[in-house]
Write a protein that holds these residues in place. Structure first.
Motif, short mmCIF file in Angstrom:
data_model
loop_
_atom_site.label_atom_id
_atom_site.label_comp_id
_atom_site.label_asym_id
_atom_site.label_seq_id
_atom_site.Cartn_x
_atom_site.Cartn_y
_atom_site.Cartn_z
N PHE A 18 0.64 -1.14 0.20
CA PHE A 18 0.04 -0.07 0.00
C PHE A 18 0.90 1.25 0.02
CE2 PHE A 18 -2.34 -3.35 2.12
CZ PHE A 18 -3.69 -3.13 1.35
N GLU A 25 4.30 0.64 1.69
CA GLU A 25 4.39 -0.33 2.69
C GLU A 25 3.95 -1.70 1.99
OE1 GLU A 25 1.56 0.62 5.77
OE2 GLU A 25 2.53 -1.12 7.00
N VAL A 27 3.07 -5.18 2.52
CA VAL A 27 2.48 -5.81 3.59
C VAL A 27 2.44 -7.39 3.63
CG1 VAL A 27 0.17 -6.12 4.79
CG2 VAL A 27 0.75 -4.02 4.04
N SER A 47 -0.46 -6.93 15.70
CA SER A 47 -1.30 -5.95 14.95
C SER A 47 -0.63 -5.41 13.74
CB SER A 47 -1.75 -4.79 15.63
OG SER A 47 -2.69 -4.17 15.34
N GLY A 48 -1.28 -5.14 12.52
CA GLY A 48 -0.68 -4.53 11.39
C GLY A 48 0.18 -5.38 10.67
N CYS A 49 0.15 -6.78 10.84
CA CYS A 49 1.06 -7.43 9.91
C CYS A 49 0.31 -7.82 8.72
CB CYS A 49 1.45 -8.71 10.87
SG CYS A 49 -0.01 -9.86 10.88
N GLY A 50 -0.96 -7.70 8.77
CA GLY A 50 -1.45 -7.83 7.40
C GLY A 50 -2.63 -9.00 7.24
N LYS A 51 -2.86 -9.14 8.55
CA LYS A 51 -4.01 -10.53 8.37
C LYS A 51 -5.21 -9.96 7.75
CE LYS A 51 -4.30 -10.30 13.28
NZ LYS A 51 -3.21 -9.21 13.19
N SER A 52 -5.62 -8.65 8.04
CA SER A 52 -7.21 -8.48 7.35
C SER A 52 -6.80 -8.30 5.92
CB SER A 52 -7.51 -6.98 8.05
OG SER A 52 -7.99 -7.31 9.28
N THR A 53 -5.72 -7.76 5.43
CA THR A 53 -5.34 -7.72 4.09
C THR A 53 -5.50 -9.17 3.40
OG1 THR A 53 -3.77 -5.76 4.57
CG2 THR A 53 -3.66 -6.93 2.45
N GLN A 97 -14.11 -7.31 10.61
CA GLN A 97 -13.53 -7.10 12.06
C GLN A 97 -14.61 -6.12 12.83
OE1 GLN A 97 -9.50 -5.89 11.56
NE2 GLN A 97 -9.19 -6.21 13.70
N GLU A 170 -11.30 -11.61 13.41
CA GLU A 170 -11.52 -11.21 14.52
C GLU A 170 -13.03 -11.27 15.05
OE1 GLU A 170 -8.88 -8.77 16.80
OE2 GLU A 170 -7.68 -8.43 14.99
N HIS A 203 -6.70 -12.77 17.82
CA HIS A 203 -5.36 -12.40 18.51
C HIS A 203 -5.34 -13.11 19.85
CE1 HIS A 203 -5.14 -8.09 16.72
NE2 HIS A 203 -3.83 -8.63 16.72
N GLU B 398 -10.62 -1.38 1.16
CA GLU B 398 -10.07 -0.11 1.57
C GLU B 398 -11.04 0.32 2.45
OE1 GLU B 398 -8.34 2.16 -1.72
OE2 GLU B 398 -8.88 4.03 -0.41
N THR B 401 -10.88 -1.39 5.76
CA THR B 401 -9.78 -1.26 6.70
C THR B 401 -9.44 -0.12 7.24
OG1 THR B 401 -8.94 -2.88 4.91
CG2 THR B 401 -7.33 -1.73 6.45
N1 LIG Z 1 -6.19 0.26 1.86
C1 LIG Z 1 -5.03 0.58 2.39
N2 LIG Z 1 -4.36 1.65 2.04
C2 LIG Z 1 -3.17 1.94 2.84
N3 LIG Z 1 -2.72 1.00 4.05
C3 LIG Z 1 -3.37 -0.01 4.10
C4 LIG Z 1 -4.58 -0.49 3.49
N4 LIG Z 1 -5.00 -1.66 4.14
C5 LIG Z 1 -4.24 -1.93 4.96
N5 LIG Z 1 -2.99 -0.99 4.90
C6 LIG Z 1 -1.99 -1.15 6.03
O1 LIG Z 1 -1.54 -2.43 6.02
C7 LIG Z 1 -0.96 -2.80 7.14
C8 LIG Z 1 -1.74 -4.08 7.40
O2 LIG Z 1 -2.94 -3.82 7.69
P1 LIG Z 1 -4.05 -4.89 7.99
O3 LIG Z 1 -5.46 -4.38 8.43
O4 LIG Z 1 -4.14 -5.97 7.02
O5 LIG Z 1 -3.35 -5.48 9.43
P2 LIG Z 1 -3.95 -6.53 10.70
O6 LIG Z 1 -3.07 -7.45 10.55
O7 LIG Z 1 -5.41 -6.77 10.22
O8 LIG Z 1 -4.14 -5.61 11.71
P3 LIG Z 1 -4.94 -5.79 13.07
O9 LIG Z 1 -4.63 -6.79 13.85
O10 LIG Z 1 -4.78 -4.51 13.81
O11 LIG Z 1 -6.46 -5.81 12.50
C9 LIG Z 1 -1.38 -1.60 7.92
O12 LIG Z 1 -0.02 -1.02 8.20
C10 LIG Z 1 -2.36 -0.95 7.30
O13 LIG Z 1 -2.14 0.41 7.76
#
Ligand SMILES: Nc1ncnc2c1ncn2[C@@H]1O[C@H](COP(=O)(O)OP(=O)(O)OP(=O)(O)O)[C@@H](O)[C@H]1O
Ligand SMILES: [Mg+2]
Lengths: 227, 403
Positions: A18, A25, A27, A47-53, A97, A170, A203, B398, B401
């Motif tokens: 992203f 970044e 991810v 958190s932030g490692c990209g699980k939701s992505t 989430q 989650e 988590h 997007e 998130t």
């Molecule tokens: N559409 C987007 N545009 C810019 N950055 C993004 C976007 N989607 C995710 N990110 C970034 O990618 C990284 C991973 O996000 P993600 O939501 O996948 O993390 P996560 O593991 O689900 O975190 P959490 O446990 O907090 O939910 C984060 O730093 C987030 O800011």
């Protein structure tokens, strides 16, 4: 058993980055994941490692920069949007989430809309709502429900169309332990009785222990829990 | 289940109502303003066409458009010539009615005041449903005869007829139509100043006749400084209307006069005042665009505020077409509600306009109701396009998130 039959969901060498202001970044960095048919998989990671992505990519809600996602033996990489939408309609159920329900509709109508979009009839909704213990509140707007009730409705909606895969981000994150147990039992029941494949992000190690397998994410990749 | 567009509208009642109201105002304006322009001209045209005559004869030196005609361009000699007019050897004229048209103000209301002989008034103006109440002015032509005698015996006196004498002789009597009566509050027996003289209202006639105010021909000539043999124009009734074309042609080619059928008057009005339609249509178009923007902004805010819902719809596999249809349906419900409200409001607005400006006519025509329905529907679709396009373009991952 051939691979395409054994795995209902495969992610191969996924990359996703992203733009974060000036920098990119990165991810997901060549992530591989195979989910077996009927498996209950928990994905853990900081958190932030990209699980939701990852979950969004698996559910065809977004496109990876590179790599492929294979669902039920079908490579989705070059599919157009309409075909991907069709796969979401037939095979996938989501629990996000946060904020899963449409507040302008009643709980019941949230499920009815999902079934309508999928071209299914709405006969079984009341039975489903009763089995989830939310029959009494289903006529209310989600805004007027407790967190536990909302989340149970969300799960009900995610499995009402009998998908092959449930992608849950989650699902118990904002619930107390009693409601957490209820939701996990719903997952287990659908998994064991209907053969639903579950991919659940969490988590909590306790929640993860409900799954049949746990994997961890680190540096944009999966580290297998068994190794 | 409750359809999603309807659920959205019900969830945002005030906002939906306001944008429907925007459409309603536009539709209402469209119907009433066009109804006002067309109705007012139509009312005048109908009044002229409603007289008991077939053609209008006027001086050839006047322009081809007689809607603003005045003065005394035709004379007694012309009357004589017309009377003896023959087509195919046969006399064609049944009767002739000369009138004078005087622009004036009756109790601050601008209107044409028609000078006409009392007996001609009965002939030309009155008919079933348009009967005079009260009485006609100068009923036995006493004033007219007296004035004529005065003017034809040259003496010092002629120049000094006093107002009191005019009034006493019955020259300052007036008949008005019910609409002018309603708008000015004048009734039979009242006195009113017109052209510096104090007239007495002696009769009232239902609206829809040639003019709103009538006075004796002699008085009009006196006020316009015309001799007793001069008139503004002449109405002619034919024995047989099938000769009308020939009669008009004959008058136009063989005399210093011009003639036109009563039906032409409507076209003359449109030619002269048709520009008003353009103004009004422009105002209407602008109103409609503003109303469309109203709907657009409403839909756009709904889409923006419901980004998450749209992302969820997409996660359930909703197609672009489904989302487009939902937003379009919502637009159509909003504009539909507004259109119905506007159509219901139009007669009310028309009645209010006519109540405050009684000389104007708002004619609500089915044609313009239909046009406004089509315009609102078209506008509603247009207004939905951009918000729908935004909704379809959204990246659901997007939204899920980042919000
Ligand atoms: N559409 C987007 N545009 C810019 N950055 C993004 C976007 N989607 C995710 N990110 C970034 O990618 C990284 C991973 O996000 P993600 O939501 O996948 O993390 P996560 O593991 O689900 O975190 P959490 O446990 O907090 O939910 C984060 O730093 C987030 O800011
Ligand atoms: Mg997350």
């Amino acid at each position: 058993m051939s691979n395409s039959n054994r795995y209902i969901l495969e992610a191969i060498n996924l990359h996703k980055s992203f733009k974060a202001g000036e920098v990119r970044e990165h991810v997901l960095r060549g992530l591989d994941l195979r989910v077996e048919r009927g498996e209950f998989l928990a994905v853990m990671g900081p958190s932030g490692c990209g699980k939701s992505t990852l979950l969004h990519l698996l559910g065809l809600m977004d496109k990876p920069d590179s790599g492929s996602i294979i669902i039920d033996g079908q490579d989705t990489t070059y599919m157009d949007e309409q075909t991907q939408a069709a796969i979401r309609r037939r095979k996938i159920g989501f629990v996000f989430q946060r904020f899963n329900l449409l507040n302008v509709l009643s709980g019941y109508d949230n499920i009815a809309l999902s079934l309508k979009i999928r071209g299914l009839d709405t006969d079984g909704i009341d039975r489903l709502l009763a089995s989830m213990g939310v029959a009494e509140v289903a006529r209310k707007s989600p805004e007027k429900m407790s967190m536990g009730q909302q989340q149970r409705l969300t799960v009900a909606r995610a499995i009402a169309h009998k998908p092959d895969i449930l992608l849950a981000d989650e699902p118990t994150g904002s619930l107390d332990s009693a409601n957490t147990q209820t939701v996990l039992e719903m997952f287990k029941r659908a998994n064991e009785q209907d053969g639903l494949t579950v991919v659940m992000i969490t988590h909590s190690p306790t929640v993860a222990s409900a799954a049949s397998r746990v994997v961890y994410m680190k540096d944009g990749k999966i580290i297998d829990g068994n190794t | 289940m409750l359809p999603l567009p309807l659920a959205n509208i019900l969830h945002h009642r005030l906002r939906s109502l306001l944008s429907a109201l925007g459409v309603a105002i536009a539709v209402c304006m469209l119907i009433t303003l066009s109804g006002l322009a067309r109705g007012t001209l139509e009312e005048i045209a109908k009044r002229w066409q409603g007289v008991n005559a077939d053609i209008i004869v006027y001086p050839a030196h006047w322009s081809d458009n007689i809607t603003t005609i005045g003065g005394g361009g035709v004379g007694r000699g012309d009357l004589k010539m017309l009377k003896s007019l023959k087509v195919g050897g046969k006399p064609v004229i049944d009767y002739l009615v000369p009138i004078c048209i005087l622009q004036g103000k009756v109790a601050k209301v601008n209107c044409n005041i028609v000078g006409i002989k009392p007996e001609d008034f009965h002939l030309l103006i009155e008919k079933p449903g348009k009967k005079l109440t009260g009485r006609i002015f100068d009923p036995h032509n006493k004033f007219a005869k007296w004035l004529e005698a005065k003017l034809t015996t040259p003496s010092e006196e002629t120049l000094s007829i006093s107002r009191a004498e005019l009034a006493r002789r019955g020259g300052l009597e007036m008949v008005i139509d019910t609409r002018l009566a309603r708008s000015t509050g004048l009734k039979i027996g009242d006195k009113v100043y017109v052209a510096g003289h104090r007239f007495k209202i002696v009769g009232e006639i239902p609206a829809g006749v040639l003019a709103r105010a009538f006075i004796p021909l002699a008085t009009a000539q006196w006020l316009m400084d015309l001799s007793t043999g001069r008139y503004t124009l002449i109405f002619a009734k034919l024995h047989n209307t099938s000769t009308m074309g020939d009669v008009i042609r004959k008058i136009n080619t063989t005399s210093r006069l011009k003639a036109t059928s009563l039906g032409q008057y409507r076209n003359m009005l449109e030619a002269r005042f048709g520009i008003m339609y353009l103004y009004i249509d422009t105002v209407n178009t602008i109103t409609l665009i503003v109303a469309m923007l109203f709907v657009l902004v409403t839909l756009y805010t709904i889409v923006i505020q419901h980004r998450r819902e749209i992302a969820i719809l997409k996660s359930m596999g909703a197609t672009r077409r489904f989302i487009l249809r939902e937003i379009l349906t919502e637009a159509m419900i909003l504009t539909g509600m507004g259109t119905v409200m506007g159509i219901l409001l139009a007669p009310v607005a028309g009645a209010i306009i006519e109540a405050f400006l009684p000389l104007l006519t708002v004619e609500i025509s089915p044609r313009w109701v239909l046009i406004s329905i089509l315009a609102a529907a078209g506008g509603g679709i247009l207004a939905a396009v951009y918000p729908a396009w935004c909704a379809m373009r959204m990246n659901p991952a997007e939204i899920l998130t980042l919000e």
